[in-house]
Design a protein around this motif. Structure first.
Motif, short mmCIF file in Angstrom:
data_model
loop_
_atom_site.label_atom_id
_atom_site.label_comp_id
_atom_site.label_asym_id
_atom_site.label_seq_id
_atom_site.Cartn_x
_atom_site.Cartn_y
_atom_site.Cartn_z
N UNK A 125 -22.54 24.21 -19.29
CA UNK A 125 -23.60 23.41 -19.89
C UNK A 125 -24.63 23.02 -18.85
N UNK A 126 -25.80 22.77 -19.30
CA UNK A 126 -26.91 22.36 -18.42
C UNK A 126 -27.38 20.99 -18.88
N UNK A 127 -27.29 20.01 -17.97
CA UNK A 127 -27.72 18.65 -18.26
C UNK A 127 -29.12 18.47 -17.70
N UNK B 89 -29.16 13.29 -13.27
CA UNK B 89 -28.72 14.46 -14.05
C UNK B 89 -27.34 14.91 -13.61
N UNK B 90 -27.09 14.87 -12.30
CA UNK B 90 -25.77 15.26 -11.81
C UNK B 90 -24.70 14.28 -12.29
N UNK B 91 -25.04 12.99 -12.26
CA UNK B 91 -24.09 11.97 -12.72
C UNK B 91 -23.77 12.15 -14.20
N UNK B 92 -24.83 12.45 -14.97
CA UNK B 92 -24.59 12.67 -16.41
C UNK B 92 -23.69 13.87 -16.63
N UNK B 93 -23.93 14.94 -15.84
CA UNK B 93 -23.07 16.11 -15.97
C UNK B 93 -21.63 15.81 -15.61
N UNK B 94 -21.43 15.05 -14.54
CA UNK B 94 -20.06 14.70 -14.14
C UNK B 94 -19.42 13.78 -15.18
N UNK B 95 -20.23 12.93 -15.81
CA UNK B 95 -19.70 12.06 -16.87
C UNK B 95 -19.21 12.89 -18.06
N UNK B 96 -20.02 13.90 -18.43
CA UNK B 96 -19.61 14.78 -19.54
C UNK B 96 -18.32 15.50 -19.18
N UNK C 257 -29.16 20.04 -13.92
CA UNK C 257 -27.96 20.35 -13.12
C UNK C 257 -26.96 21.04 -14.03
N UNK C 258 -26.43 22.16 -13.60
CA UNK C 258 -25.49 22.95 -14.39
C UNK C 258 -24.07 22.46 -14.17
N UNK C 259 -23.43 22.10 -15.28
CA UNK C 259 -22.03 21.69 -15.21
C UNK C 259 -21.20 22.94 -15.39
N UNK C 260 -20.67 23.45 -14.31
CA UNK C 260 -19.94 24.73 -14.35
C UNK C 260 -18.49 24.46 -14.73
N UNK C 261 -18.18 24.68 -16.03
CA UNK C 261 -16.84 24.39 -16.56
C UNK C 261 -16.14 25.64 -17.05
#
Length: 676
Positions: free
Chosen positions: A261-263, A61-68, A249-253
């Protein structure tokens, strides 16, 4: 199944109490720890597997968030370049200097449009069907020069994602570059989707921006866990017969794009915990197999260990029976072999110790019986060399208070023999009467201490000049010295006993004396000193006895000078006759011999043959004529008084006769009475 011969349990195994005890102890000690270890291993491994499974899910989930986030950065870069060109007046992306830039924009954006403050729209790439509207907060964010990401969600289709960038006011006020992000670029691609996991993305309002599955989504569970931990976490949920584990995992942007966003990644519990299930199935079988293998190996090892134990037991019985030459041969390559070697060394040490004690005892007996000092000294040196394995020995005796004299020295390897005739002396003091502590022998006497020098040539404390000179003259190679003082029964030092070891011929390595050698030599030195003192006392007593006998004989001769030294001549004549008879090889006296002790007894008897004259009256023993006698002179005194009395009486009578004519008789009588 027939076991191999090495693992068969024979009847001796069941008869051996040690084997049964070891086997029982092994089973108990192996089963209990193995069970405990298996339990804790199972618990720990299961826990680790669970942790790894959740960790993998969390990392995905963290990897997906970092990918986004990374893809949004790429999109922002493209908009920045497009903005820079628009400010230069280039509105056609195909006219940009960057090759393939239009194609790349077409792959990443569904459409790009330029919107002014009056609502006018100019399409730059593709089509943007619906332009988004934003509020005051979003406007302030855009005015700050940052890139804004907006999402618009509708019930009939998936969410639309926009990326908006404000242009510089110098071109036109309130102009914005609006790009509708292609969902295939943002949510697709390698590394983002997986056939085993479901992924969906929520915006800060908990609206679904993307879902890889069109089925049920655990939004209620998601909202519940987000209230407790909005940053990241995990939870489980079920859909019909399926059970799932989910990690978010929250992508804090917010600082970059103004959104958060929350992945969320969800995977079937069975898939996530497949390693745990496999481990639970295999682990009990592995534990059981391990226990069976351990039991079989223990049986073989116990049986293998019985032979060394039996050999050691038999050898121990022989040692108990005082057969110290008993040895064992164990070739197992383990501790039993080391134990066998240790037993052999122990038996050898006991044998050597017993031999040393026997040798020391025989030396002590010989020293006690030996009366000749020269033989006693050589016997001492020989015994010292035997019990310590030294190559040479020497004995110095104290001569006066200032030096020692060498009595005997023997070194076997070069066959060195020195004695008193060589006149080797060791001074205890130098010319200034300073203690000679540089000489090891003098140091031992002056300090009443044992001196153990491992290597005489490397000694910094003592002078090796004597031994260097001796080695140069004889070809010897002195290595170690051991010097022990000899003390008599009054604890007075009478000499020193010295042992010498030779260096190894091949390597020249020194061979020092051990502490055991030192203790043995101190014991032997004590016995030798006592024996030497005993012999000296015997010699002194003998000399005293001889002097007393000669004194008696001389007194007898002096008492009667008319005998002409009879007591002195008789022993000489007697010994001459005895030696003559002992030397006869024929006749009646051919078997007659007298030993040294018997000749001494005969000499004493001859000296004392007239000792009776000591108590015989002098007037009987000592007279020149037959009429000579001893007179008591008190009788002479009495006789003199009687003569005086007689003379007085005669004089008185003579006066009486003369007085008939001159005086009266009465006066004469009175005068005589006065004379008395």
């Amino acid at each position: 199944m027939k076991l191999p011969k090495s693992l068969r349990m024979e009847e001796t195994f069941f008869r051996s109490r040690v084997a049964r005890r070891i086997f029982l102890l092994f089973v108990v000690c192996a089963l209990i720890p193995l069970t405990v270890l298996a339990y804790f291993s199972f618990s720990q491994v299961t826990k680790n597997l669970y942790s790894q499974a959740y960790g993998r899910l969390h990392e995905s989930s963290k990897t997906s968030g970092m990918t986004i986030f990374e893809r949004l950065l790429f999109l922002e870069t493209d908009l920045n370049r497009l903005t820079a060109n628009l400010q230069k007046g280039k509105e056609d992306p195909s006219a940009y200097s960057f090759p393939g830039f239009r194609d790349r924009l077409a792959n990443r954006f569904s459409g790009v449009a330029l919107m002014n403050g009056n609502g006018g729209i100019k399409s730059l790439l593709g089509k943007v069907p619906v332009l988004p509207r934003w509020g005051k907060d979003e406007q302030d964010f855009l005015d700050s020069g940052k890139t804004l990401v907006l999402s618009r969600v509708s019930a009939d289709k998936e969410a639309t994602i926009y990326m908006i960038k404000a242009l510089d006011g110098r071109r036109s006020p309130n102009e914005f570059l609006v790009g509708e992000i292609d969902p295939g670029y943002l949510w697709g691609g390698e590394g983002f989707l997986s056939p085993l996991t479901q992924i969906f993305v929520l915006d800060q309002s908990r609206h679904v921006l993307f879902s890889s599955s069109g089925g049920f989504l655990p939004l209620d569970e998601m909202r519940s866990v987000l209230r407790e931990n909005p940053a990241m976490g995990r939870f489980a949920w079920a859909d019909g017969d399926g059970s799932y584990l989910t990690s978010y995992w929250t992508v804090f942007m917010v600082p970059r794009f103004g959104v958060r966003w929350i992945v969320v990644r969800s995977q079937s519990r069975a898939d996530v915990l497949a390693p745990v299930s496999n481990f639970r199935e295999i682990f009990p079988l592995l534990v059981l197999l391990t226990f069976l293998i351990a039991v079989l190996l223990s049986l073989g090892q116990i049986r293998r260990s019985l032979v060394p134990i039996e050999m050691l037991r038999e050898a121990t019985r022989k040692i108990a029976a005082k057969k110290f030459d008993s040895r064992v041969t164990i070739k197992t390559g383990d501790e039993f072999e080391e134990l066998g070697d240790s037993f052999n060394r122990m038996a050898m040490s006991l044998e050597n110790y017993l031999n040393t004690m026997v040798t020391l005892n025989s030396i002590g007996i010989a020293l006690s019986a030996e009366k000749d000092n020269n033989r006693l000294l050589r016997l001492t040196l020989k015994g010292a060399k035997e019990i310590t394995g030294s190559d040479g020995s020497a004995l110095y005796l104290l001569a006066g208070d200032s030096h020692l004299e060498l009595s005997v020295m023997e070194i076997d390897s070069p066959n060195i023999r020195l004695d008193r005739k060589d006149r080797v002396e060791v001074s205890l003091y130098d010319a200034g009467h300073t203690p000679n502590v540089r000489d090891a022998i003098a140091y031992s006497v002056l300090n009443d201490a044992t001196v153990n020098i491992p290597d005489v040539y490397r000694s910094q404390e003592f002078d090796p000049s004597f031994y260097r000179d001796l080695d140069r003259r004889t070809g010897h190679n002195t290595s170690a010295l051991l010097i022990v003082p000899l003390k008599n029964h009054e604890n007075e030092i009478v000499g020193v006993l010295q042992l010498i070891k030779t260096r190894k011929r091949a390597s020249g390595e020194a061979m020092p004396f051990s502490e055991e050698d030192q203790r043995l030599l101190e014991t032997l030195a004590s016995e030798a000193a006592v024996a030497l003192s005993k012999n000296r006392l015997i010699d002194d007593f003998k000399e005293l006895f001889d002097s007393l006998v000669e004194l008696i004989a001389t007194a007898i001769d002096k008492k009667s000078p008319y005998t002409g030294d009879h007591c002195r001549r008789v022993p000489e004549l007697t010994l001459m006759l005895a030696e003559a008879v002992s030397d006869m090889n024929e006749g009646v006296f051919r078997d007659f011999t007298l030993s040294k002790e018997e000749l001494y007894e005969l000499k004493i008897a001859a000296l004392l043959h007239d000792c009776g004259k000591v108590t015989t009256p002098v007037h009987i023993v000592d007279k020149a004529t037959r009429l000579e006698t001893i007179v008591d002179r008190i009788r002479l005194v009495d006789m003199r008084f009687e003569v005086v009395k007689r003379d007085v009486q005669i004089a008185s009578l003579q006066k009486q006769l003369a007085a008939f004519s001159e005086r009266s008789v009465k006066e004469i009588m009175e005068e005589r009475e006065r004379t008395k």
